[in-house]
Design a protein around this motif. Structure first.
Motif, PDB file in Angstrom:
ATOM      1  N   GLU A  27       0.823  -1.202   0.000  1.00  0.00           N
ATOM      2  CA  GLU A  27       0.000   0.000   0.000  1.00  0.00           C
ATOM      3  C   GLU A  27       0.858   1.253   0.000  1.00  0.00           C
ATOM      4  O   GLU A  27       0.540   2.228  -0.677  1.00  0.00           O
ATOM      5  CB  GLU A  27      -0.937   0.000   1.199  1.00  0.00           C
ATOM      6  N   ILE A  28       1.936   1.244   0.758  1.00  0.00           N
ATOM      7  CA  ILE A  28       2.839   2.390   0.794  1.00  0.00           C
ATOM      8  C   ILE A  28       3.430   2.621  -0.585  1.00  0.00           C
ATOM      9  O   ILE A  28       3.429   3.740  -1.105  1.00  0.00           O
ATOM     10  CB  ILE A  28       3.956   2.183   1.838  1.00  0.00           C
ATOM     11  N   TRP A  29       3.934   1.578  -1.217  1.00  0.00           N
ATOM     12  CA  TRP A  29       4.559   1.705  -2.534  1.00  0.00           C
ATOM     13  C   TRP A  29       3.572   2.237  -3.569  1.00  0.00           C
ATOM     14  O   TRP A  29       3.866   3.178  -4.312  1.00  0.00           O
ATOM     15  CB  TRP A  29       5.149   0.374  -2.982  1.00  0.00           C
ATOM     16  N   PHE A  30       2.371   1.661  -3.633  1.00  0.00           N
ATOM     17  CA  PHE A  30       1.405   2.106  -4.630  1.00  0.00           C
ATOM     18  C   PHE A  30       0.911   3.518  -4.337  1.00  0.00           C
ATOM     19  O   PHE A  30       0.609   4.277  -5.252  1.00  0.00           O
ATOM     20  CB  PHE A  30       0.239   1.121  -4.748  1.00  0.00           C
ATOM     21  N   GLY A  31       0.855   3.899  -3.071  1.00  0.00           N
ATOM     22  CA  GLY A  31       0.507   5.275  -2.728  1.00  0.00           C
ATOM     23  C   GLY A  31       1.564   6.251  -3.212  1.00  0.00           C
ATOM     24  O   GLY A  31       1.258   7.314  -3.754  1.00  0.00           O
ATOM     25  N   ILE A  32       2.827   5.883  -3.035  1.00  0.00           N
ATOM     26  CA  ILE A  32       3.930   6.748  -3.479  1.00  0.00           C
ATOM     27  C   ILE A  32       3.917   6.898  -4.991  1.00  0.00           C
ATOM     28  O   ILE A  32       3.986   8.017  -5.516  1.00  0.00           O
ATOM     29  CB  ILE A  32       5.283   6.192  -2.992  1.00  0.00           C
ATOM     30  N   ILE A  33       3.857   5.803  -5.704  1.00  0.00           N
ATOM     31  CA  ILE A  33       3.906   5.882  -7.168  1.00  0.00           C
ATOM     32  C   ILE A  33       2.684   6.625  -7.717  1.00  0.00           C
ATOM     33  O   ILE A  33       2.781   7.382  -8.681  1.00  0.00           O
ATOM     34  CB  ILE A  33       4.080   4.499  -7.829  1.00  0.00           C
ATOM     35  N   THR A  34       1.538   6.467  -7.065  1.00  0.00           N
ATOM     36  CA  THR A  34       0.342   7.173  -7.511  1.00  0.00           C
ATOM     37  C   THR A  34       0.488   8.677  -7.309  1.00  0.00           C
ATOM     38  O   THR A  34       0.230   9.463  -8.219  1.00  0.00           O
ATOM     39  CB  THR A  34      -0.905   6.659  -6.761  1.00  0.00           C
ATOM     40  N   GLN A  36       3.312  10.514  -6.749  1.00  0.00           N
ATOM     41  CA  GLN A  36       4.480  11.148  -7.352  1.00  0.00           C
ATOM     42  C   GLN A  36       4.564  11.000  -8.859  1.00  0.00           C
ATOM     43  O   GLN A  36       5.320  11.721  -9.492  1.00  0.00           O
ATOM     44  CB  GLN A  36       5.755  10.593  -6.716  1.00  0.00           C
ATOM     45  N   SER A  37       3.815  10.101  -9.442  1.00  0.00           N
ATOM     46  CA  SER A  37       3.978   9.884 -10.874  1.00  0.00           C
ATOM     47  C   SER A  37       2.662   9.832 -11.628  1.00  0.00           C
ATOM     48  O   SER A  37       2.438  10.622 -12.535  1.00  0.00           O
ATOM     49  CB  SER A  37       4.755   8.582 -11.098  1.00  0.00           C
ATOM     50  N   ILE A  38       1.776   8.959 -11.259  1.00  0.00           N
ATOM     51  CA  ILE A  38       0.591   8.698 -12.078  1.00  0.00           C
ATOM     52  C   ILE A  38      -0.363   9.885 -12.096  1.00  0.00           C
ATOM     53  O   ILE A  38      -0.814  10.300 -13.160  1.00  0.00           O
ATOM     54  CB  ILE A  38      -0.112   7.413 -11.600  1.00  0.00           C
ATOM     55  N   ARG A  39      -0.675  10.467 -10.959  1.00  0.00           N
ATOM     56  CA  ARG A  39      -1.641  11.576 -10.917  1.00  0.00           C
ATOM     57  C   ARG A  39      -1.101  12.851 -11.543  1.00  0.00           C
ATOM     58  O   ARG A  39      -1.859  13.742 -11.865  1.00  0.00           O
ATOM     59  CB  ARG A  39      -2.050  11.865  -9.477  1.00  0.00           C
ATOM     60  N   ARG A  40       0.196  12.977 -11.698  1.00  0.00           N
ATOM     61  CA  ARG A  40       0.793  14.201 -12.215  1.00  0.00           C
ATOM     62  C   ARG A  40       0.751  14.293 -13.734  1.00  0.00           C
ATOM     63  O   ARG A  40       1.097  15.317 -14.288  1.00  0.00           O
ATOM     64  CB  ARG A  40       2.240  14.318 -11.751  1.00  0.00           C
ATOM     65  N   GLY A  41       0.389  13.238 -14.408  1.00  0.00           N
ATOM     66  CA  GLY A  41       0.466  13.247 -15.861  1.00  0.00           C
ATOM     67  C   GLY A  41      -0.859  13.020 -16.549  1.00  0.00           C
ATOM     68  O   GLY A  41      -1.855  12.669 -15.931  1.00  0.00           O
ATOM     69  N   ARG A  42      -0.816  13.265 -17.857  1.00  0.00           N
ATOM     70  CA  ARG A  42      -1.941  12.926 -18.725  1.00  0.00           C
ATOM     71  C   ARG A  42      -1.408  11.935 -19.734  1.00  0.00           C
ATOM     72  O   ARG A  42      -0.331  12.142 -20.296  1.00  0.00           O
ATOM     73  CB  ARG A  42      -2.469  14.168 -19.433  1.00  0.00           C
TER      74      ARG A  42
END
Length: 96
Positions: A27-34, A36-42
């Motif tokens: 959960e920590i890892w997927f929260g971080i990647i979400t 720091q990376s996924i939500r910031r892009g289109r």
């Protein structure tokens, strides 16, 4: 996993998913990647999204730092006791 013609394969979950010892790091890892990376892009396609995720993982592994606990055991236990007290109060208030 068997497949019927025209049907999608359904994943079968195995193992004890109630164990926080295994779930928490995931959960920590997927929260971080979400965050720091996924939500910031289109992303114009799933392929572009996958490339972004793989790039992030490669960068993360290159600059890896271990997770460190910042709270002491006493601080964590105090928060657990506080939550237990609040939950008991909520249950008691709802049963009236």
């Amino acid at each position: 996993m068997s497949r019927l013609p025209g049907k999608r394969a359904r994943p079968v979950l195995r193992g004890d998913r109630c164990s926080n010892a295994t779930v928490l790091p995931d959960e920590i890892w997927f929260g971080i990647i979400t965050r720091q990376s996924i939500r910031r892009g289109r992303y114009s396609s799933v392929h572009v999204l996958i490339k972004q995720i793989l790039g992030y993982i490669n960068s993360w592994n290159t600059n890896a730092k271990p997770f460190t606990w910042t709270a002491t055991a006493d601080e964590i236990l105090a928060k657990v006791r506080l939550v237990q007290t609040r939950v008991k109060k909520l249950v008691n208030d709802n049963s009236k």
